[in-house]
Motif scaffolding. Structure first.
Motif, PDB file in Angstrom:
ATOM      1  N   LYS A  68     120.985 -13.902  17.917  1.00 25.97           N
ATOM      2  CA  LYS A  68     122.316 -13.588  18.444  1.00 25.97           C
ATOM      3  C   LYS A  68     122.529 -14.109  19.863  1.00 25.97           C
ATOM      4  O   LYS A  68     123.614 -14.568  20.207  1.00 25.97           O
ATOM      5  N   SER A  69     121.499 -14.022  20.678  1.00 26.40           N
ATOM      6  CA  SER A  69     121.623 -14.441  22.079  1.00 26.40           C
ATOM      7  C   SER A  69     121.872 -15.941  22.238  1.00 26.40           C
ATOM      8  O   SER A  69     122.205 -16.413  23.331  1.00 26.40           O
ATOM      9  N   ASP A  70     121.731 -16.708  21.141  1.00 21.60           N
ATOM     10  CA  ASP A  70     121.958 -18.159  21.182  1.00 21.60           C
ATOM     11  C   ASP A  70     123.412 -18.527  20.869  1.00 21.60           C
ATOM     12  O   ASP A  70     123.720 -19.707  20.698  1.00 21.60           O
ATOM     13  N   PHE A  71     124.292 -17.521  20.817  1.00 22.74           N
ATOM     14  CA  PHE A  71     125.671 -17.783  20.389  1.00 22.74           C
ATOM     15  C   PHE A  71     126.373 -18.824  21.264  1.00 22.74           C
ATOM     16  O   PHE A  71     127.216 -19.586  20.787  1.00 22.74           O
ATOM     17  N   TYR A  72     126.045 -18.883  22.564  1.00 22.83           N
ATOM     18  CA  TYR A  72     126.700 -19.816  23.482  1.00 22.83           C
ATOM     19  C   TYR A  72     126.358 -21.281  23.171  1.00 22.83           C
ATOM     20  O   TYR A  72     127.063 -22.212  23.589  1.00 22.83           O
ATOM     21  N   ILE A  73     125.260 -21.499  22.434  1.00 18.66           N
ATOM     22  CA  ILE A  73     124.836 -22.866  22.100  1.00 18.66           C
ATOM     23  C   ILE A  73     125.801 -23.514  21.103  1.00 18.66           C
ATOM     24  O   ILE A  73     126.000 -24.736  21.107  1.00 18.66           O
ATOM     25  N   VAL A  74     126.433 -22.702  20.256  1.00 12.03           N
ATOM     26  CA  VAL A  74     127.321 -23.233  19.219  1.00 12.03           C
ATOM     27  C   VAL A  74     128.472 -24.049  19.809  1.00 12.03           C
ATOM     28  O   VAL A  74     128.680 -25.202  19.413  1.00 12.03           O
ATOM     29  N   PRO A  75     129.261 -23.514  20.777  1.00  8.42           N
ATOM     30  CA  PRO A  75     130.337 -24.329  21.342  1.00  8.42           C
ATOM     31  C   PRO A  75     129.835 -25.542  22.124  1.00  8.42           C
ATOM     32  O   PRO A  75     130.518 -26.569  22.182  1.00  8.42           O
ATOM     33  N   ILE A  76     128.638 -25.434  22.716  1.00  9.50           N
ATOM     34  CA  ILE A  76     128.080 -26.581  23.443  1.00  9.50           C
ATOM     35  C   ILE A  76     127.815 -27.734  22.480  1.00  9.50           C
ATOM     36  O   ILE A  76     128.205 -28.886  22.724  1.00  9.50           O
ATOM     37  N   LEU A  77     127.155 -27.429  21.366  1.00  3.76           N
ATOM     38  CA  LEU A  77     126.840 -28.460  20.377  1.00  3.76           C
ATOM     39  C   LEU A  77     128.113 -29.045  19.764  1.00  3.76           C
ATOM     40  O   LEU A  77     128.218 -30.261  19.564  1.00  3.76           O
ATOM     41  N   THR A  78     129.071 -28.181  19.473  1.00  5.89           N
ATOM     42  CA  THR A  78     130.333 -28.650  18.902  1.00  5.89           C
ATOM     43  C   THR A  78     131.026 -29.621  19.851  1.00  5.89           C
ATOM     44  O   THR A  78     131.497 -30.689  19.435  1.00  5.89           O
ATOM     45  N   SER A  79     131.091 -29.265  21.122  1.00  2.00           N
ATOM     46  CA  SER A  79     131.755 -30.101  22.121  1.00  2.00           C
ATOM     47  C   SER A  79     131.058 -31.448  22.284  1.00  2.00           C
ATOM     48  O   SER A  79     131.708 -32.493  22.378  1.00  2.00           O
ATOM     49  N   ILE A  80     129.743 -31.418  22.319  1.00  2.00           N
ATOM     50  CA  ILE A  80     128.985 -32.671  22.443  1.00  2.00           C
ATOM     51  C   ILE A  80     129.302 -33.597  21.276  1.00  2.00           C
ATOM     52  O   ILE A  80     129.495 -34.806  21.454  1.00  2.00           O
ATOM     53  N   GLY A  81     129.360 -33.033  20.065  1.00  2.00           N
ATOM     54  CA  GLY A  81     129.682 -33.834  18.885  1.00  2.00           C
ATOM     55  C   GLY A  81     131.043 -34.502  19.000  1.00  2.00           C
ATOM     56  O   GLY A  81     131.191 -35.698  18.707  1.00  2.00           O
ATOM     57  N   PHE A  82     132.043 -33.758  19.455  1.00  2.00           N
ATOM     58  CA  PHE A  82     133.391 -34.300  19.627  1.00  2.00           C
ATOM     59  C   PHE A  82     133.427 -35.405  20.690  1.00  2.00           C
ATOM     60  O   PHE A  82     134.062 -36.447  20.499  1.00  2.00           O
ATOM     61  N   ILE A  83     132.771 -35.154  21.816  1.00  2.00           N
ATOM     62  CA  ILE A  83     132.811 -36.107  22.932  1.00  2.00           C
ATOM     63  C   ILE A  83     132.098 -37.411  22.583  1.00  2.00           C
ATOM     64  O   ILE A  83     132.608 -38.500  22.871  1.00  2.00           O
ATOM     65  N   VAL A  84     130.943 -37.324  21.957  1.00  2.00           N
ATOM     66  CA  VAL A  84     130.201 -38.527  21.556  1.00  2.00           C
ATOM     67  C   VAL A  84     131.020 -39.362  20.571  1.00  2.00           C
ATOM     68  O   VAL A  84     131.118 -40.584  20.711  1.00  2.00           O
ATOM     69  N   ALA A  85     131.628 -38.696  19.587  1.00  2.00           N
ATOM     70  CA  ALA A  85     132.453 -39.406  18.615  1.00  2.00           C
ATOM     71  C   ALA A  85     133.636 -40.080  19.307  1.00  2.00           C
ATOM     72  O   ALA A  85     134.019 -41.211  18.968  1.00  2.00           O
ATOM     73  N   GLY A  86     134.210 -39.407  20.304  1.00  2.00           N
ATOM     74  CA  GLY A  86     135.340 -39.971  21.034  1.00  2.00           C
ATOM     75  C   GLY A  86     134.965 -41.224  21.808  1.00  2.00           C
ATOM     76  O   GLY A  86     135.683 -42.229  21.770  1.00  2.00           O
TER      77      GLY A  86
END
Length: 430
Positions: free
Chosen positions: A178-196
């Motif tokens: 549960k304490s890793d919840f903040y990692i989810v938006p970080i990974l999502t954002s990185i995926g979007f930015i790299v693709a961009g």
């Protein structure tokens, strides 16, 4: 000779249309199948409360996606599709739209900062909102509208599948408790930015299109062209994004978690129509610019198939709601079953409203009427949400969404039937 040439052209157009459809079908499949792979894992590891928090943050940040998209997802696509053979014009469109979107990105970041540090509801988990904002940066960098207008959707497919696959694998590696919840938006954002970033490199390499500064007058003209669609997008957000947002404001993260989990499943099924919509929009836009009658006849044919297909999808969701929730979410999301059953009709309603609104009203220049219907729908949603959510919580949100989508679909159909753009029946004047 002219007839033969016309037949060849038609064949090439149809081949391109089919190619674009399958590229987008693969892309949409990746966009929804890969998150569905992580969904059962995330909802169980994070629990309802943290899953609800991430859903509320995503709904909040989605407003800034609406601001930065402005309306170019439709107007810029249309302009590129019409002028794709004129390189100078394409560069002007690309540069103008990207300039405006970057300005709107800066404005959005300032607004987010004011929001987060002005209200305790947001400041408590401020990092989550800024991590999630990375998806807005990525969407600004990735000019999907350019590839759609050029009808070269395969490039979108390659880039998105690459980023989404990396993100999916990373979720299982880095999110363990549960304490890793903040990692989810970080990974999502990185995926979007790299693709961009990769998409911009691809545009330069494959299309030889580079950014060039444009006059302020030119930027204003493109903003003016898209402002009706922007208003429509704001209206749409008020009865889509706002549903989760208002639910989060009036209840708590657990209630949001129940609703958001069911909504994820609905979105996966709604996404089945994405490739069709994205493929036929530039095709219809160009077809209508040549012959309004031929364009409308094509829309009628598509409407029949979409109606039948989405009806089947809606029936499937309603009948197998309990099975889907238990399989994808688990027993702790029992309260999501009723939500899924109530919203099962959405694929049908949204499939039809897309045909009536985007594919017909927008392509035939009825943007004002399109915007008005959506604005009325958004106001209706706000009223219903603030009445129903305090009483029925997540069930109230589901009822509000269905009522509003029904109103919008029916209103668009009636408008078309009464204003010379009949989807059913013959038109005397097109």
């Amino acid at each position: 000779m002219l007839t033969k040439l016309k037949n060849i052209t038609n064949t090439e157009e149809k081949k391109r249309l089919v190619s674009n459809f399958f590229s987008l079908a693969v892309l949409q499949g990746a966009n929804y199948i890969l998150p569905l792979i992580t969904l059962p894992y995330l909802v169980r590891v994070l629990g309802v409360e943290y899953f609800g928090l991430l859903a509320f943050a995503t709904a909040t940040i989605a407003y800034f996606n609406v601001i930065t998209d402005y309306g170019f997802n439709l107007t810029a696509t249309r302009e590129i599709s019409i002028h794709r053979e004129d390189k100078a014009k394409v560069i002007e469109i690309f540069s103008s739209v990207m300039s405006i979107k970057f300005i709107l990105l800066i404005v959005s970041f300032i607004l987010l900062t004011l929001l987060v540090f002005s209200f305790e509801k947001f400041s408590t988990d401020w990092k989550i909102y800024f991590f999630t904002f990375g998806t807005v940066v990525g969407q600004v960098l990735f000019p999907v509208w350019f590839f759609q207008g050029m009808e070269r959707m395969k490039y979108i497919t390659y880039l998105n599948i690459l980023s989404k696959t990396i993100f999916t694998v990373a979720i299982f590696i880095f999110v363990q408790e549960k304490s890793d919840f903040y990692i989810v938006p970080i990974l999502t954002s990185i995926g979007f930015i790299v693709a961009g970033i990769l998409s911009l490199i691809l545009i330069k390499k494959e299309f030889d299109v580079s950014f060039k500064l444009q006059a302020l007058k030119t930027l204003r003209s493109y903003m003016h062209e898209a402002h009706h669609i922007f208003i429509s997008n704001i209206a749409i957000s008020l009865y889509t994004i706002s549903t989760t947002f208002i639910l989060g404001l009036l209840t708590n993260n657990v209630i949001v978690g129940y609703f958001a989990a069911a909504d994820k499943i609905i979105n996966a099924f709604k996404g089945l129509m994405g490739p069709v919509s994205q493929t036929i929009y530039p095709y219809i836009s160009k077809k209508v610019s040549i012959s309004k009658e031929d364009g409308l006849n094509f829309i009628r044919k598509v409407a029949k198939y979409i109606g039948i297909f989405t009806l089947g999808v809606s029936i499937f969701i309603f009948v197998f709601a309990e099975f889907l929730v238990n399989l994808l979410l688990g027993e702790q999301y029992y309260h999501s079953i009723i939500i899924l059953q109530i919203m099962a009709v959405l694929p049908l309603l949204i499939g039809l409203s897309n045909i009536f609104g985007i594919q017909t009203m927008v392509t035939f220049g009825r943007k004002k009427a399109f915007s008005r219907i959506l604005i009325v729908g958004s106001i209706l949603n706000l009223i219903l949400s603030f009445i129903l959510v305090p009483i029925y919580h997540h069930i109230g949100s589901a009822i509000s969404v269905v009522v509003v989508e029904s109103f919008i679909t029916i209103a668009m159909f009636i408008y078309l039937q009464k204003n010379g753009l009949k989807i059913i029946g013959e038109n005397k004047n097109v």
